[in-house]
Design a protein around this motif. Structure first.
Motif, PDB file in Angstrom:
ATOM      1  N   ALA A 212     -52.626  -6.563 -21.027  1.00 32.94           N
ATOM      2  CA  ALA A 212     -54.004  -6.251 -20.647  1.00 32.94           C
ATOM      3  C   ALA A 212     -54.642  -5.253 -21.608  1.00 32.94           C
ATOM      4  O   ALA A 212     -55.841  -5.328 -21.896  1.00 32.94           O
ATOM      5  N   GLN A 213     -53.839  -4.310 -22.124  1.00 30.03           N
ATOM      6  CA  GLN A 213     -54.365  -3.259 -22.986  1.00 30.03           C
ATOM      7  C   GLN A 213     -54.418  -3.674 -24.456  1.00 30.03           C
ATOM      8  O   GLN A 213     -55.257  -3.175 -25.217  1.00 30.03           O
ATOM      9  N   THR A 214     -53.505  -4.563 -24.879  1.00 30.63           N
ATOM     10  CA  THR A 214     -53.378  -4.856 -26.311  1.00 30.63           C
ATOM     11  C   THR A 214     -53.616  -6.309 -26.685  1.00 30.63           C
ATOM     12  O   THR A 214     -53.892  -6.609 -27.846  1.00 30.63           O
ATOM     13  N   GLY A 215     -53.457  -7.232 -25.718  1.00 36.98           N
ATOM     14  CA  GLY A 215     -53.541  -8.657 -26.039  1.00 36.98           C
ATOM     15  C   GLY A 215     -52.321  -9.140 -26.794  1.00 36.98           C
ATOM     16  O   GLY A 215     -52.314 -10.239 -27.352  1.00 36.98           O
ATOM     17  N   LYS A 216     -51.246  -8.311 -26.791  1.00 39.49           N
ATOM     18  CA  LYS A 216     -50.017  -8.639 -27.512  1.00 39.49           C
ATOM     19  C   LYS A 216     -48.794  -8.350 -26.644  1.00 39.49           C
ATOM     20  O   LYS A 216     -48.880  -7.600 -25.667  1.00 39.49           O
ATOM     21  N   TYR A 217     -47.667  -8.914 -27.047  1.00 31.76           N
ATOM     22  CA  TYR A 217     -46.404  -8.532 -26.407  1.00 31.76           C
ATOM     23  C   TYR A 217     -45.223  -8.956 -27.269  1.00 31.76           C
ATOM     24  O   TYR A 217     -45.171 -10.083 -27.767  1.00 31.76           O
ATOM     25  N   ALA A 218     -44.296  -8.022 -27.440  1.00 34.91           N
ATOM     26  CA  ALA A 218     -43.000  -8.299 -28.064  1.00 34.91           C
ATOM     27  C   ALA A 218     -42.005  -7.347 -27.430  1.00 34.91           C
ATOM     28  O   ALA A 218     -42.256  -6.133 -27.367  1.00 34.91           O
ATOM     29  N   CYS A 219     -40.898  -7.870 -26.926  1.00 35.60           N
ATOM     30  CA  CYS A 219     -39.956  -7.037 -26.170  1.00 35.60           C
ATOM     31  C   CYS A 219     -39.411  -5.884 -27.007  1.00 35.60           C
ATOM     32  O   CYS A 219     -39.245  -4.761 -26.504  1.00 35.60           O
ATOM     33  N   ALA A 220     -39.144  -6.116 -28.301  1.00 30.64           N
ATOM     34  CA  ALA A 220     -38.592  -5.056 -29.152  1.00 30.64           C
ATOM     35  C   ALA A 220     -39.615  -3.950 -29.381  1.00 30.64           C
ATOM     36  O   ALA A 220     -39.258  -2.764 -29.463  1.00 30.64           O
ATOM     37  N   VAL A 221     -40.885  -4.307 -29.492  1.00 34.90           N
ATOM     38  CA  VAL A 221     -41.938  -3.297 -29.660  1.00 34.90           C
ATOM     39  C   VAL A 221     -42.053  -2.459 -28.386  1.00 34.90           C
ATOM     40  O   VAL A 221     -42.196  -1.235 -28.440  1.00 34.90           O
ATOM     41  N   SER A 222     -41.961  -3.102 -27.236  1.00 31.18           N
ATOM     42  CA  SER A 222     -42.004  -2.373 -25.964  1.00 31.18           C
ATOM     43  C   SER A 222     -40.813  -1.425 -25.845  1.00 31.18           C
ATOM     44  O   SER A 222     -40.954  -0.282 -25.392  1.00 31.18           O
ATOM     45  N   ALA A 223     -39.631  -1.891 -26.250  1.00 32.77           N
ATOM     46  CA  ALA A 223     -38.444  -1.034 -26.208  1.00 32.77           C
ATOM     47  C   ALA A 223     -38.612   0.158 -27.137  1.00 32.77           C
ATOM     48  O   ALA A 223     -38.263   1.298 -26.796  1.00 32.77           O
ATOM     49  N   LEU A 237     -51.428   5.907 -21.153  1.00 28.66           N
ATOM     50  CA  LEU A 237     -52.163   4.646 -21.058  1.00 28.66           C
ATOM     51  C   LEU A 237     -53.386   4.629 -21.973  1.00 28.66           C
ATOM     52  O   LEU A 237     -53.749   3.579 -22.514  1.00 28.66           O
ATOM     53  N   SER A 238     -53.990   5.796 -22.179  1.00 33.96           N
ATOM     54  CA  SER A 238     -55.206   5.850 -22.985  1.00 33.96           C
ATOM     55  C   SER A 238     -54.949   5.510 -24.455  1.00 33.96           C
ATOM     56  O   SER A 238     -55.855   5.051 -25.161  1.00 33.96           O
ATOM     57  N   SER A 239     -53.719   5.753 -24.927  1.00 35.45           N
ATOM     58  CA  SER A 239     -53.401   5.443 -26.317  1.00 35.45           C
ATOM     59  C   SER A 239     -52.408   4.294 -26.444  1.00 35.45           C
ATOM     60  O   SER A 239     -51.865   4.067 -27.522  1.00 35.45           O
ATOM     61  N   LEU A 240     -52.170   3.585 -25.336  1.00 28.92           N
ATOM     62  CA  LEU A 240     -51.189   2.503 -25.353  1.00 28.92           C
ATOM     63  C   LEU A 240     -51.516   1.473 -26.424  1.00 28.92           C
ATOM     64  O   LEU A 240     -50.631   1.045 -27.189  1.00 28.92           O
ATOM     65  N   ALA A 241     -52.756   1.060 -26.518  1.00 28.96           N
ATOM     66  CA  ALA A 241     -53.128   0.020 -27.476  1.00 28.96           C
ATOM     67  C   ALA A 241     -52.876   0.473 -28.910  1.00 28.96           C
ATOM     68  O   ALA A 241     -52.281  -0.257 -29.711  1.00 28.96           O
ATOM     69  N   SER A 242     -53.297   1.697 -29.253  1.00 28.62           N
ATOM     70  CA  SER A 242     -53.111   2.164 -30.627  1.00 28.62           C
ATOM     71  C   SER A 242     -51.648   2.410 -30.949  1.00 28.62           C
ATOM     72  O   SER A 242     -51.178   2.091 -32.052  1.00 28.62           O
TER      73      SER A 242
END
Length: 373
Positions: A212-223, A237-242
């Motif tokens: 919802a915040q980035t329009g992207k997803y990759a499990c390794a990036v989240s980790a 949350l305010s800087s999650l996208a950046s």
């Protein structure tokens, strides 16, 4: 002569006991809901010794072929949930994963949007499709959800209908479960915690929030981002996208697919190490890392004991999956401490609840690790 005779007798007794133990270990017992509750109660006596636990809402578990392999059980104290455990007969000690605390939602609850059914023989069919992947499918409609809350179907999930729910079998078997046979020693095992430790302070973001915040997803990036939140202060949350986009770039994530407006990416093994180091250095924190293609449970244990985090990555259903590691727990058989279950406490990137996963699972292969320091 007498000494030789006595020695021969002792050897014969030892051999017979070994054969008996081996035969006992191979014996299986039919598990119903009552036995499942007793089995789960012994487990929670070990992992939640200070709680007055009542086990309820046990739901049978099937593999992708529609075969009964175990169940999930939920622990309650004074009506409040305190955890869950997933038993799977294909795992060491029969334990696939568990979660502890009031925030611990089971994979079944997540597929049901945190709603537990009151009857274990409902039309819902609960499947395990991978290391930490589950789906619940409605037997009548063939529709359901996975643990990330995504809509799916029996066809998409590629799971078979259990025998007792097929159209040519009209009996719903309300008197019990589909045939579930489990190892006798696992069913009646008593557990003991022999090692446990965890770090605190890391923040995990659910896949839905990231998308919802980035329009992207990759499990390794989240980790990697979860690890970064432990070592440095981020904007939340305010800087999650950046923050996410920065790590996406540092890890050279490549696009796998674009679906429903979301870009899904993947990264090379080990890419999170230098990315996390650079991200943290830009924020005034110097950290190191080591990448291991042939990892071991002790690598994670040593990292946590030194106050650091790690990332584990392995193959699940022929695709890679990375998770942030925040702790470990070792269970042993009370009667034989050589029988061990080594687990990792992880954030799997799909949602924010912490899970305790069996490190030695046959579902999780070709493991690699990034150990931070």
């Amino acid at each position: 002569m007498r000494k030789r005779i006595l020695a021969a007798i002792l050897i014969a007794i030892a051999a017979s006991l070994t054969m008996a133990a081996s035969a006992f270990a191979d014996e299986e017992v039919l598990v119903d809901e009552e036995i499942a509750i007793e089995m789960s109660s012994r487990f929670f006596d070990a992992v939640l010794p200070d709680k007055e636990i009542e086990v309820g809402e046990v739901v049978e578990l099937f593999n992708a072929d529609g075969e009964a392999v175990g169940f999930v059980a939920h622990a309650f104290e004074d009506g409040k949930q305190q955890g869950y455990v997933v038993f799977d007969k294909t795992e060491e000690l029969g334990v696939a994963e568990f979660g502890l605390g009031e925030d611990a939602k089971s994979p079944y609850q997540l597929t049901k949007q945190n709603k537990v059914t009151s009857r274990s023989f409902s039309e819902d069919v609960f499947y395990r499709t991978g290391y930490s992947e589950y789906v619940t499918i409605d037997a009548a409609s063939g529709l359901g959800r996975d643990v990330a809350g995504n809509s799916t179907s029996q066809k998409v999930a590629n799971v078979a209908t259990p025998a007792d729910k097929r159209e040519n079998d009209r009996s719903p078997k309300p008197e019990g479960w589909n045939d579930l046979f489990m190892s006798l020693v696992n069913v009646y095992r008593d557990y003991s915690i022999t090692a446990v430790n965890a770090v605190s302070g890391a923040t995990a973001y659910a896949e839905s929030t990231v998308e919802a915040q980035t329009g992207k997803y990759a499990c390794a990036v989240s980790a990697a981002l979860t690890v970064c939140t432990y070592y440095v202060k981020t904007g939340g949350l305010s800087s999650l996208a950046s923050d996410y986009n920065e790590l996406w770039s540092l890890m050279n994530a490549t696009v796998d697919k674009v679906e429903n407006g979301i870009t899904y990416g993947s990264t090379k093994k080990g890419a999170a190490g230098p990315a996390v180091k650079t991200f943290c250095a830009k924020r005034g924190k110097t950290i190191g890392y080591n990448f291991y293609l042939n990892d071991s449970w002790n690598l994670y244990k040593n990292a946590i004991d030194s106050g650091n985090m790690a990332i584990t990555r392995g193959n699940c259903n022929d695709s890679g999956h990375a998770m942030a590691v925040v702790g470990y727990l070792q269970l042993t058989d009370k009667t034989d401490y050589s029988i061990k279950l080594n687990t990792l406490m992880v954030y799997d990137g799909w949602y924010t609840e912490q899970r305790v996963l069996n490190y030695g699972s046959p579902y999780y292969e070709n493991k690699a690790s990034i150990i931070f320091s």
